[in-house]
Design a protein around this motif. Structure first.
Motif, PDB file in Angstrom:
ATOM      1  N   THR A  69      19.567 128.646  74.567  1.00 17.42           N
ATOM      2  CA  THR A  69      19.580 128.626  73.098  1.00 17.42           C
ATOM      3  C   THR A  69      20.671 127.701  72.571  1.00 17.42           C
ATOM      4  N   ALA A  70      21.862 127.821  73.117  1.00 17.64           N
ATOM      5  CA  ALA A  70      22.957 126.944  72.693  1.00 17.64           C
ATOM      6  C   ALA A  70      22.694 125.491  73.073  1.00 17.64           C
ATOM      7  N   ALA A  71      21.918 125.271  74.125  1.00 13.51           N
ATOM      8  CA  ALA A  71      21.621 123.907  74.572  1.00 13.51           C
ATOM      9  C   ALA A  71      20.871 123.121  73.494  1.00 13.51           C
ATOM     10  N   PHE A  72      19.968 123.790  72.783  1.00 11.42           N
ATOM     11  CA  PHE A  72      19.298 123.079  71.684  1.00 11.42           C
ATOM     12  C   PHE A  72      19.890 123.427  70.321  1.00 11.42           C
ATOM     13  N   GLY A  73      20.569 124.583  70.222  1.00 19.07           N
ATOM     14  CA  GLY A  73      21.143 124.981  68.944  1.00 19.07           C
ATOM     15  C   GLY A  73      22.343 124.144  68.542  1.00 19.07           C
ATOM     16  N   ILE A  74      23.211 123.844  69.494  1.00 20.09           N
ATOM     17  CA  ILE A  74      24.420 123.079  69.188  1.00 20.09           C
ATOM     18  C   ILE A  74      24.087 121.674  68.668  1.00 20.09           C
ATOM     19  N   PRO A  75      23.179 120.910  69.311  1.00 22.29           N
ATOM     20  CA  PRO A  75      22.837 119.586  68.766  1.00 22.29           C
ATOM     21  C   PRO A  75      22.212 119.648  67.374  1.00 22.29           C
ATOM     22  N   MET A  76      21.439 120.703  67.078  1.00 16.98           N
ATOM     23  CA  MET A  76      20.875 120.825  65.739  1.00 16.98           C
ATOM     24  C   MET A  76      21.979 121.022  64.708  1.00 16.98           C
ATOM     25  N   ILE A  77      22.948 121.865  65.044  1.00 12.00           N
ATOM     26  CA  ILE A  77      24.081 122.078  64.145  1.00 12.00           C
ATOM     27  C   ILE A  77      24.855 120.782  63.956  1.00 12.00           C
ATOM     28  N   GLU A  78      24.948 120.010  65.027  1.00 10.16           N
ATOM     29  CA  GLU A  78      25.657 118.728  64.975  1.00 10.16           C
ATOM     30  C   GLU A  78      24.944 117.734  64.061  1.00 10.16           C
ATOM     31  N   LYS A  79      23.627 117.704  64.098  1.00  9.27           N
ATOM     32  CA  LYS A  79      22.857 116.674  63.402  1.00  9.27           C
ATOM     33  C   LYS A  79      22.435 117.062  61.989  1.00  9.27           C
ATOM     34  N   PHE A  80      22.223 118.360  61.756  1.00  6.71           N
ATOM     35  CA  PHE A  80      21.643 118.786  60.483  1.00  6.71           C
ATOM     36  C   PHE A  80      22.705 119.020  59.415  1.00  6.71           C
ATOM     37  N   ASP A  81      22.335 118.718  58.186  1.00  7.06           N
ATOM     38  CA  ASP A  81      23.053 119.163  56.997  1.00  7.06           C
ATOM     39  C   ASP A  81      22.051 119.930  56.153  1.00  7.06           C
ATOM     40  N   HIS A  82      22.536 120.888  55.387  1.00  9.71           N
ATOM     41  CA  HIS A  82      21.615 121.674  54.566  1.00  9.71           C
ATOM     42  C   HIS A  82      20.894 120.781  53.571  1.00  9.71           C
ATOM     43  N   ARG A  83      19.576 120.952  53.511  1.00  9.47           N
ATOM     44  CA  ARG A  83      18.763 120.171  52.587  1.00  9.47           C
ATOM     45  C   ARG A  83      18.430 121.017  51.365  1.00  9.47           C
ATOM     46  N   ASN A  84      18.599 120.424  50.207  1.00 13.61           N
ATOM     47  CA  ASN A  84      18.340 121.141  48.965  1.00 13.61           C
ATOM     48  C   ASN A  84      16.895 121.028  48.502  1.00 13.61           C
ATOM     49  N   ILE A 159       5.662 123.036  57.511  1.00 15.86           N
ATOM     50  CA  ILE A 159       6.326 122.442  58.674  1.00 15.86           C
ATOM     51  C   ILE A 159       5.849 121.002  58.889  1.00 15.86           C
ATOM     52  N   ASP A 160       5.458 120.343  57.811  1.00 15.57           N
ATOM     53  CA  ASP A 160       4.913 118.985  57.932  1.00 15.57           C
ATOM     54  C   ASP A 160       5.975 117.900  57.856  1.00 15.57           C
ATOM     55  N   ASN A 161       7.254 118.319  57.854  1.00 13.72           N
ATOM     56  CA  ASN A 161       8.317 117.318  57.820  1.00 13.72           C
ATOM     57  C   ASN A 161       9.494 117.735  58.702  1.00 13.72           C
ATOM     58  N   ILE A 162       9.182 118.474  59.790  1.00 12.84           N
ATOM     59  CA  ILE A 162      10.260 118.961  60.657  1.00 12.84           C
ATOM     60  C   ILE A 162      10.768 117.860  61.583  1.00 12.84           C
ATOM     61  N   SER A 163      12.011 118.004  62.008  1.00  8.28           N
ATOM     62  CA  SER A 163      12.602 117.072  62.971  1.00  8.28           C
ATOM     63  C   SER A 163      12.467 117.584  64.400  1.00  8.28           C
ATOM     64  N   TYR A 164      12.452 118.927  64.557  1.00  5.34           N
ATOM     65  CA  TYR A 164      12.368 119.538  65.878  1.00  5.34           C
ATOM     66  C   TYR A 164      11.276 120.607  65.899  1.00  5.34           C
ATOM     67  N   PHE A 165      10.472 120.579  66.960  1.00  3.42           N
ATOM     68  CA  PHE A 165       9.520 121.655  67.251  1.00  3.42           C
ATOM     69  C   PHE A 165       9.888 122.164  68.634  1.00  3.42           C
ATOM     70  N   ILE A 166      10.353 123.419  68.706  1.00  5.52           N
ATOM     71  CA  ILE A 166      10.922 123.947  69.946  1.00  5.52           C
ATOM     72  C   ILE A 166      10.128 125.156  70.412  1.00  5.52           C
ATOM     73  N   LEU A 167       9.750 125.148  71.675  1.00  4.23           N
ATOM     74  CA  LEU A 167       9.133 126.307  72.318  1.00  4.23           C
ATOM     75  C   LEU A 167      10.171 126.923  73.254  1.00  4.23           C
ATOM     76  N   ASP A 168      10.668 128.097  72.892  1.00  3.68           N
ATOM     77  CA  ASP A 168      11.671 128.782  73.716  1.00  3.68           C
ATOM     78  C   ASP A 168      10.989 129.884  74.516  1.00  3.68           C
TER      79      ASP A 168
END
Length: 467
Positions: A69-84, A159-168
């Motif tokens: 979970t942290a393997a993909f969660g940490i990079p998302m936190i690194e790359k994402f900013d909250h979108r309004n 979900i037509d504009n997502i950056s990541y689609f993850i199957l955990d």
């Protein structure tokens, strides 16, 4: 998508890396430091730089409990900013509601000084609660396939504009028959997303999904001996079906501090084992598919807080239990397949701690369990059921330890006057013996225990002597 090309990745073990060496920002490192994270697990050490460096899809294979979970969660936190604008940036599909809650909580806990909105959507929770969260604007959605499809049909989730689609836990989702749901959800996503697939095993179905949906991808495969299984001592005991409950009780009684999950095959088996343990005075909880969501959450809360230390569960119900100090996994019933065995024993031996996995097998199941060993490339040692003498000695030791602890705390002082009265004109040793008999009934009496018939040893060993 284009035909895949597989790039196998191995993990160097000469030197343990730090998160600071993976290319993460100071803000992210500060958050990890507050959680006490310094060294990434092998899967994290390989996946995080890949997610930060390029846009290729990734398959990550590592045993349960190795930090996927942290393997993909940490990079998302690194790359994402909250979108309004209310656009979802990542969709994470998981097989069970417990895992949805766990993954959402873990990702939320990893972010510091960031305001990413993470929500878990799953069956059993009110649509109103989930609708309000989605309407407010969510960056990361963690959901079970069925509930995600419901929201897509209701148009409460886009979900037509997502950056990541993850199957955990992709292998588990395939085992549970979610492939059609996954395909339906996938078709509603945009073509330029990044696809990440994480699994404890690399079953044929996983490679089929990869070929169909992932195009070019990097494969990061962590061998079993670098996963949690190295932290887990694995044993098996041969016995007749009728002796399993007695064996379970002896194992729990012999341990200084048993804290574990007892796996059963069916919901009926879970209820039966739970009720029989309850009759014997054990504080246990039962978890299976018929347990209502609110009750499930309460049960897991009690278990994580160690207010109950015995959880009797089916495979599916136990998914998503994230407790790092579980001491034992008991396979009361043999797992359905090698993948299930890996998932079960992955509940213990987590986060660098050691654990014990014990599998009960009847004589007719011996060859099947041998196959599990070969399929998972593990060695399981034969052990005997703890003897009655050893169990009684362990109980006596616990009693002595408890007395010493309570004396130190002074918890006995309100009973001193009564004790003096009881000892008047009586032999202290005899009075204490009577009190022990009242409190412990026949627990120190060998004749009180059921006899377990020894099963004749199988013609071939499974890789070890008796413990």
């Amino acid at each position: 998508m284009t035909e895949k090309s597989t790039e196998a990745t191995t993990v160097p073990t000469e030197r343990m890396l730090t998160f600071a060496e993976l290319g993460l920002s100071i803000k992210t490192l500060e958050g990890l430091d507050k959680k006490g994270f310094v060294n990434p697990s092998p899967i994290q050490a390989k996946v995080i730089p890949l997610l930060l460096a390029n846009q290729r899809n990734i398959i990550g294979q590592a045993a349960t409990g190795t930090g996927k979970t942290a393997a993909f969660g940490i990079p998302m936190i690194e790359k994402f900013d909250h979108r309004n604008d209310g656009q979802v940036q990542a969709l994470i599909l998981v097989p069970t509601r417990e895992l949805a809650i766990q993954v959402a909580e873990e990702i939320s806990s990893l972010q510091t000084k960031r305001n990413l909105e993470v929500v878990a959507i799953y069956g059993g929770q009110s649509y109103d609660i989930q609708n309000r969260a989605l309407k407010k604007g969510v960056d990361i959605v963690v959901g079970t396939p069925g509930r995600v499809m419901d929201h897509l049909q209701r148009r409460t989730l886009k979900i037509d504009n997502i950056s990541y689609f993850i199957l955990d836990e992709a292998d588990e989702m395939l085992n549970m028959g979610f492939i059609d749901d996954i395909e339906t959800i996938f078709k509603q996503t945009n073509p330029n997303k990044r696809v990440l697939l994480f699994s404890a095993t690399m079953a044929k179905g996983i490679l089929s999904v990869a070929k169909k949906y992932m195009g070019d991808y990097d494969l990061v495969a962590i061998k079993n001996d670098q996963g949690t299984t190295i932290q887990t001592e694995q044993f098996f005991i041969q016995m007749q079906e009728r002796d399993k409950l007695e064996a379970l009780c002896r194992i729990m009684d012999k341990e200084d501090d048993f804290y574990g999950i007892v796996f059963c095959k069916t919901k009926m088996d879970v209820d039966n084992v739970f009720s029989r343990l309850h009759e014997k005075g054990y504080t246990a909880q039962a978890l299976h598919g018929d347990v209502q969501q609110k009750q499930r959450e309460n049960i897991l809360k009690l278990f994580k807080a160690k207010k109950t230390k015995i959880l009797v569960a089916t495979d599916v119900a136990a998914r998503g239990i994230d407790v790092n100090d579980i001491s034992h996994v008991i396979n009361f019933s043999i797992p359905q397949d090698p993948e299930s065995y890996v998932h079960r024993i992955g509940r213990t031996g987590r986060a660098g701690k050691t654990g014990i996995a014990i599998t009960f097998i009847t004589p007719s199941e011996f060859r099947k369990f041998q196959f599990f060993q070969k399929a998972t490339n593990t060695i399981v040692t034969k052990m005997d059921v703890p003897s009655v003498i050893h169990v009684i000695e362990a109980k006596k030791k616990k009693l002595k330890d408890n007395i010493a602890e309570l004396l130190e705390k002074g918890a006995h002082e309100k009973y001193v006057a009564l004790a003096k009265e009881l000892l008047t004109d009586k032999d202290p040793e005899h009075v204490l013996a009577v009190m022990l008999n009242i409190a412990y009934n026949n627990e120190f009496n060998e004749d009180h225990y059921s006899h377990i018939n020894k099963v004749q040893a199988s013609p071939t060993s499974m890789g070890g002597s008796s413990r």
